[in-house]
Design a protein around this motif. Structure first.
Motif, PDB file in Angstrom:
ATOM      1  N   LEU A   1       0.811  -1.238   0.053  1.00 19.10           N
ATOM      2  CA  LEU A   1       0.026  -0.084   0.102  1.00 19.10           C
ATOM      3  C   LEU A   1       0.913   1.089  -0.173  1.00 19.10           C
ATOM      4  O   LEU A   1       0.686   2.236  -0.780  1.00 19.10           O
ATOM      5  N   MET A   2       2.025   1.265   0.551  1.00 17.73           N
ATOM      6  CA  MET A   2       2.785   2.331   1.045  1.00 17.73           C
ATOM      7  C   MET A   2       3.630   2.657  -0.459  1.00 17.73           C
ATOM      8  O   MET A   2       3.698   3.649  -1.080  1.00 17.73           O
ATOM      9  N   VAL A   3       4.047   1.724  -1.167  1.00 11.32           N
ATOM     10  CA  VAL A   3       4.940   1.823  -2.523  1.00 11.32           C
ATOM     11  C   VAL A   3       3.909   2.098  -3.650  1.00 11.32           C
ATOM     12  O   VAL A   3       4.469   2.622  -4.534  1.00 11.32           O
ATOM     13  N   SER A   4       2.967   1.665  -3.477  1.00  7.53           N
ATOM     14  CA  SER A   4       1.659   2.132  -4.356  1.00  7.53           C
ATOM     15  C   SER A   4       1.028   3.375  -4.349  1.00  7.53           C
ATOM     16  O   SER A   4      -0.043   3.640  -4.911  1.00  7.53           O
ATOM     17  N   ARG A   5       1.403   4.113  -3.176  1.00 12.09           N
ATOM     18  CA  ARG A   5       1.082   5.604  -2.904  1.00 12.09           C
ATOM     19  C   ARG A   5      -0.649   5.342  -2.576  1.00 12.09           C
ATOM     20  O   ARG A   5      -1.186   6.231  -2.681  1.00 12.09           O
ATOM     21  N   ARG A   6      -0.824   4.231  -1.835  1.00 13.34           N
ATOM     22  CA  ARG A   6      -2.133   4.191  -1.412  1.00 13.34           C
ATOM     23  C   ARG A   6      -2.341   4.557   0.232  1.00 13.34           C
ATOM     24  O   ARG A   6      -3.646   4.458   0.720  1.00 13.34           O
ATOM     25  N   LEU A   7      -1.125   4.408   0.660  1.00  9.53           N
ATOM     26  CA  LEU A   7      -1.155   4.719   2.030  1.00  9.53           C
ATOM     27  C   LEU A   7      -0.006   5.561   2.528  1.00  9.53           C
ATOM     28  O   LEU A   7       1.138   5.237   2.131  1.00  9.53           O
TER      29      LEU A   7
ATOM     30  N   GLU B   1       9.875  -4.647  -3.112  1.00  7.65           N
ATOM     31  CA  GLU B   1       8.599  -4.214  -3.510  1.00  7.65           C
ATOM     32  C   GLU B   1       8.382  -2.901  -4.332  1.00  7.65           C
ATOM     33  O   GLU B   1       7.567  -2.881  -5.053  1.00  7.65           O
ATOM     34  N   LEU B   2       9.474  -2.298  -4.688  1.00  7.74           N
ATOM     35  CA  LEU B   2       9.782  -1.083  -5.393  1.00  7.74           C
ATOM     36  C   LEU B   2       9.674  -1.507  -6.906  1.00  7.74           C
ATOM     37  O   LEU B   2       9.635  -0.570  -7.585  1.00  7.74           O
ATOM     38  N   THR B   3      10.189  -2.534  -7.178  1.00  5.44           N
ATOM     39  CA  THR B   3      10.111  -2.935  -8.699  1.00  5.44           C
ATOM     40  C   THR B   3       8.713  -2.656  -9.466  1.00  5.44           C
ATOM     41  O   THR B   3       7.729  -3.160  -8.965  1.00  5.44           O
ATOM     42  N   ASP B   4       8.648  -1.996 -10.411  1.00  5.92           N
ATOM     43  CA  ASP B   4       7.722  -1.543 -11.077  1.00  5.92           C
ATOM     44  C   ASP B   4       6.652  -0.725 -10.659  1.00  5.92           C
ATOM     45  O   ASP B   4       5.554  -0.800 -11.015  1.00  5.92           O
ATOM     46  N   SER B   5       7.327  -0.263  -9.246  1.00  4.39           N
ATOM     47  CA  SER B   5       6.295   0.534  -8.646  1.00  4.39           C
ATOM     48  C   SER B   5       6.142   2.101  -9.279  1.00  4.39           C
ATOM     49  O   SER B   5       7.228   2.373  -9.810  1.00  4.39           O
ATOM     50  N   CYS B   6       5.332   3.122  -8.680  1.00  3.29           N
ATOM     51  CA  CYS B   6       5.186   4.311  -9.302  1.00  3.29           C
ATOM     52  C   CYS B   6       6.525   5.148  -8.485  1.00  3.29           C
ATOM     53  O   CYS B   6       6.830   6.205  -9.176  1.00  3.29           O
ATOM     54  N   LEU B   7       7.201   4.721  -7.663  1.00  2.00           N
ATOM     55  CA  LEU B   7       8.213   5.164  -6.813  1.00  2.00           C
ATOM     56  C   LEU B   7       9.713   5.034  -7.586  1.00  2.00           C
ATOM     57  O   LEU B   7      10.544   5.748  -7.187  1.00  2.00           O
ATOM     58  N   GLN B   8       9.619   3.903  -8.525  1.00  2.00           N
ATOM     59  CA  GLN B   8      10.888   3.337  -8.987  1.00  2.00           C
ATOM     60  C   GLN B   8      11.575   4.520  -9.803  1.00  2.00           C
ATOM     61  O   GLN B   8      12.746   4.896  -9.939  1.00  2.00           O
ATOM     62  N   PRO B   9      10.969   5.089 -10.709  1.00  2.00           N
ATOM     63  CA  PRO B   9      11.535   6.203 -11.496  1.00  2.00           C
ATOM     64  C   PRO B   9      12.437   7.262 -10.831  1.00  2.00           C
ATOM     65  O   PRO B   9      13.312   7.744 -11.035  1.00  2.00           O
ATOM     66  N   ASP B  10      11.595   7.754  -9.782  1.00  2.00           N
ATOM     67  CA  ASP B  10      12.329   8.649  -8.695  1.00  2.00           C
ATOM     68  C   ASP B  10      13.546   8.049  -8.096  1.00  2.00           C
ATOM     69  O   ASP B  10      14.340   8.813  -8.100  1.00  2.00           O
ATOM     70  N   LEU B  11      13.223   6.908  -7.951  1.00  2.00           N
ATOM     71  CA  LEU B  11      14.341   6.345  -6.917  1.00  2.00           C
ATOM     72  C   LEU B  11      15.738   6.111  -7.757  1.00  2.00           C
ATOM     73  O   LEU B  11      16.767   6.263  -7.570  1.00  2.00           O
ATOM     74  N   ASP B  12      15.287   5.673  -9.179  1.00  2.00           N
ATOM     75  CA  ASP B  12      16.460   5.578 -10.001  1.00  2.00           C
ATOM     76  C   ASP B  12      17.196   6.732 -10.337  1.00  2.00           C
ATOM     77  O   ASP B  12      18.373   6.886 -10.390  1.00  2.00           O
ATOM     78  N   GLN B  13      16.369   7.901 -10.345  1.00  2.00           N
ATOM     79  CA  GLN B  13      17.028   9.101 -10.859  1.00  2.00           C
ATOM     80  C   GLN B  13      18.017   9.470  -9.600  1.00  2.00           C
ATOM     81  O   GLN B  13      18.871  10.082  -9.917  1.00  2.00           O
ATOM     82  N   PHE B  14      17.459   9.223  -8.449  1.00  2.00           N
ATOM     83  CA  PHE B  14      18.453   9.621  -7.174  1.00  2.00           C
ATOM     84  C   PHE B  14      19.681   8.743  -7.131  1.00  2.00           C
ATOM     85  O   PHE B  14      20.615   9.379  -6.853  1.00  2.00           O
ATOM     86  N   MET B  15      19.400   7.515  -7.485  1.00  2.00           N
ATOM     87  CA  MET B  15      20.353   6.523  -7.470  1.00  2.00           C
ATOM     88  C   MET B  15      21.514   7.045  -8.508  1.00  2.00           C
ATOM     89  O   MET B  15      22.829   7.058  -8.119  1.00  2.00           O
ATOM     90  N   THR B  16      21.226   7.268  -9.724  1.00  2.00           N
ATOM     91  CA  THR B  16      22.138   7.643 -10.792  1.00  2.00           C
ATOM     92  C   THR B  16      22.828   8.921 -10.251  1.00  2.00           C
ATOM     93  O   THR B  16      24.127   9.154 -10.538  1.00  2.00           O
ATOM     94  N   ALA B  17      22.157   9.929  -9.616  1.00  2.00           N
ATOM     95  CA  ALA B  17      22.603  11.253  -9.468  1.00  2.00           C
ATOM     96  C   ALA B  17      23.812  10.892  -8.058  1.00  2.00           C
ATOM     97  O   ALA B  17      24.994  11.518  -8.174  1.00  2.00           O
TER      98      ALA B  17
END
Length: 637
Positions: free
Chosen positions: A74-80, A98-114
């Motif tokens: 629920l948390m990683v899918s922004r429902r909670l 749990e983050l794989t293919d979640s709506c949070l993953q693009p933002d975390l990938d951007q942060f990890m790259t930076a």
């Protein structure tokens, strides 16, 4: 599952959420009937998932191992958005799965790259992303680009609350929050860079041990010195005045004003106490230089507030020039040539390239460590017809200078520009203006501690003792003096403002003194005259009956005898010159003499090595090699 950037999901029924959870479990290839039953039970009790965040924290944390995966979904899918208090209490060990293919993953990938572009390892970047960024994205419900400094502060406040409630520390959260803030700054999300990890104490806190009645004067004086001194100087003054304040508290607790200070009761005992004072870090007695600095600090403090007419100032001068101990006049602590070469080799092969290259630049340009770390990307200047120059910024003496560079240093700087971490310009601590510093690591300026640690590591690898960065500056200056550079040029290269500062290096190897010594030595030899032809000769060794080869002198085997020289005279430049001359010839009739000479040369080389005369031993080894060649050429076919 929600679309990748759908930050405001449409209202869903419990059946929709349950169906999305089943898809999530199937994609991860995990789950069982316990997981699905726990999800159904959760949705029956809280059909609006967000209402679960309103229950007490103790009940939230009491969820069983089958319910917790559904809460994480629920948390990683922004429902909670469960609240920071819950997020800092949950370890969320499987969060990355749990983050794989979640709506949070693009933002975390951007942060990890930076983060990795700034030099953080993948493991550290992952830790920062999961501990800080993922929790911020979950709780705020906003994308990475919309995070704010207040979000970080709320997370840290939750950590403090947890520590007060459970006693569990938040050190790891503070460390990763500091790094996260710096990465967000370089991403352009935050407007200000991360402040120093260690916050300096205020002047009031540093004067805490000074008697309360005297403390306002101490603090006011230090605040006044900020107008004319750099912060580091004020900090040093605060340290020494705090020591004086503690002394007054111990010897005269009744003292209520600096105007009551008495030279005989307070000042003279204070100066005497410094002779037995110890360094608070090393436990060793303080140096004479430190004693002088402490007396100077107190003397200037009392003299200046008297000149300024402060109400609580002493009525007369209390400390005089004769109260200062005689300073010790040490020569600059340069590195001998062999040690310099070993250290350079250790730094050149170091795996910690940025700090090692910084030290190599310091050695090649004679910079102070503060000047070194203040260098900016545009510090190299190409002057037509004059080559490349390094612009050294304002340093200890508030003066800039230019230092000529060779190709080796230019190559070194080029390598530094590829190993430094990129990012936005940072605020210069001296000017307050944005600056692109040359030495940056993890999005921050390389620290003096990192440079010193690398120097200690390289010195240990090279088998040397403790070395300070300033010794590299001394070594640079000493090399210039040995090469015959003028005093004026040395002053310009080192940034000295007085000849007295540069003359310290000129005294190291005074060529006039050397020439006078050699002239006097030759004159003394000429006065000795010839050796007496009669009478008993003095023994040539310090051991009765010992061979001439055992004498404590520099020795050479000659065709008709041998030569003995005092160690202070050094090797004779004419010793065995004939054997090395291209015109020298021999034949089989001289093989016995050559073989005997070779035996003596071997014994003399061994003797020189045992006495530590390395150059003399090398001379004998070269003679042995030459004799081997002559013997091989003369041997009958």
């Amino acid at each position: 599952m929600l679309p990748a950037h759908d930050y405001a999901p449409a209202p869903e029924t419990p059946a929709d959420i349950y169906a999305a959870y089943l898809v999530h479990l199937q994609r991860r290839d995990r789950g069982n009937t316990a997981y699905t039953q726990a999800a159904r039970s959760f949705l029956r009790r809280w059909p609006q998932a967000q209402t679960w965040a309103d229950i007490p924290l103790e009940k939230q944390l009491a969820a069983n191992c089958s319910t917790r995966p559904f809460v994480t979904f629920l948390m990683v899918s922004r429902r909670l958005r469960p609240g920071y208090d819950y997020l800092v209490c949950r370890k969320l060990c499987s969060l990355w799965h749990e983050l794989t293919d979640s709506c949070l993953q693009p933002d975390l990938d951007q942060f990890m790259t930076a983060a990795m572009e700034l030099g953080f390892s993948e493991r550290v970047s992952s830790a920062i992303g999961s501990q800080i960024i993922a929790r911020l994205l979950i709780q705020t419900g906003r994308p990475l680009s919309d995070l704010r400094e207040s979000d970080l502060q709320e997370l840290l406040h939750a950590c403090d609350t947890r520590q007060a409630r459970t006693g569990r520390g938040a050190k790891h959260y503070r460390s990763t929050t500091h790094s996260a803030r710096q990465i967000l700054f370089h991403l352009g999300i935050l407007d200000t860079q991360a402040p120093p990890a260690a916050t300096a104490l205020s002047l009031e806190e540093r004067m805490a041990d000074v008697p309360a009645t005297l403390r306002p004067a101490f603090v006011a004086y230090l605040n006044r010195k900020h107008a004319t001194c750099v912060p580091k100087t004020v900090s040093s003054l605060a340290t020494r005045l705090a020591q004086f304040g503690r002394y007054l508290a111990a010897v005269d607790p009744t003292l209520t004003s600096l105007s009551q200070l008495d030279r005989r009761r307070h000042i003279e005992p204070f100066i005497t106490s410094l002779t037995t004072a110890v360094n608070s870090v090393t436990g060793e007695p303080i140096t004479v230089a430190d004693r002088i600095r402490r007396v100077h600090a107190v003397g200037n403090f009392l003299a200046e507030i008297t000149e300024w007419g402060w109400d609580d100032a002493p009525p007369r001068r209390l400390i005089f020039r004769t109260d200062l101990p005689r300073p010790q006049r040490f020569l600059p602590r340069y590195l001998p040539v062999d040690a310099d070469r070993k250290l350079t080799a250790a730094l050149s092969s170091s795996p910690y390239r940025l700090a090692a290259d910084a030290l190599l630049v310091q050695r090649a340009c004679g910079l102070r460590i503060g000047e070194l770390l203040d260098l900016e990307l545009d510090c190299i200047h190409e002057i037509p017809g004059q080559g490349s120059w390094l612009k050294v910024p304002l340093g200890k003496l508030d003066s800039e200078r230019m230092v000529p560079l060779d190709e080796e240093v230019l190559t070194l700087v080029d390598r530094i520009t590829t190993t430094r971490s990129p990012g936005r310009p940072m605020i210069h601590p001296r000017t307050g203006a944005p600056a692109d510093f040359l030495f940056t690591h993890h999005g921050k300026r390389l620290s003096q501690n990192a440079v010193r640690e690398e120097l200690n590591r390289a010195a240990d690898t090279a088998g040397l003792g403790h070395i300070t960065p300033h010794q590299l500056r001394h070594t640079y200056a000493t090399a210039l003096i040995n090469a015959g550079v003028s005093l004026q040029a040395l002053m310009a290269l080192l940034g000295h403002v007085s000849t007295q500062m540069s003359l310290r290096y000129a005294h190291l190897f005074d060529h006039t003194v050397r020439a006078e010594y050699e002239r006097a030595l030759d004159l003394a030899k000429s006065h000795i005259g010839g050796l007496p032809t009669t009478g008993r000769q003095l023994p040539i060794t310090d051991v009765t009956g010992a061979s001439w080869k055992d004498s404590p002198a520099i020795k050479s085997r000659l065709a008709g005898g041998y030569c003995l020289r005092a160690a202070a005279q050094g090797s004779c430049p004419y010793a065995n010159i004939c054997e090395h001359c291209p015109s020298f010839h021999t034949d089989a009739t001289h093989l016995g003499i050559l073989a005997a000479q070779r035996i003596d040369a071997h014994d003399l080389a061994t003797d020189a090595e045992q006495r530590g005369w390395i150059d003399e031993a090398d001379r004998h080894r070269k003679l042995i090699a030459r004799l081997d060649t002559l013997i091989a050429q003369s041997a009958p076919a």
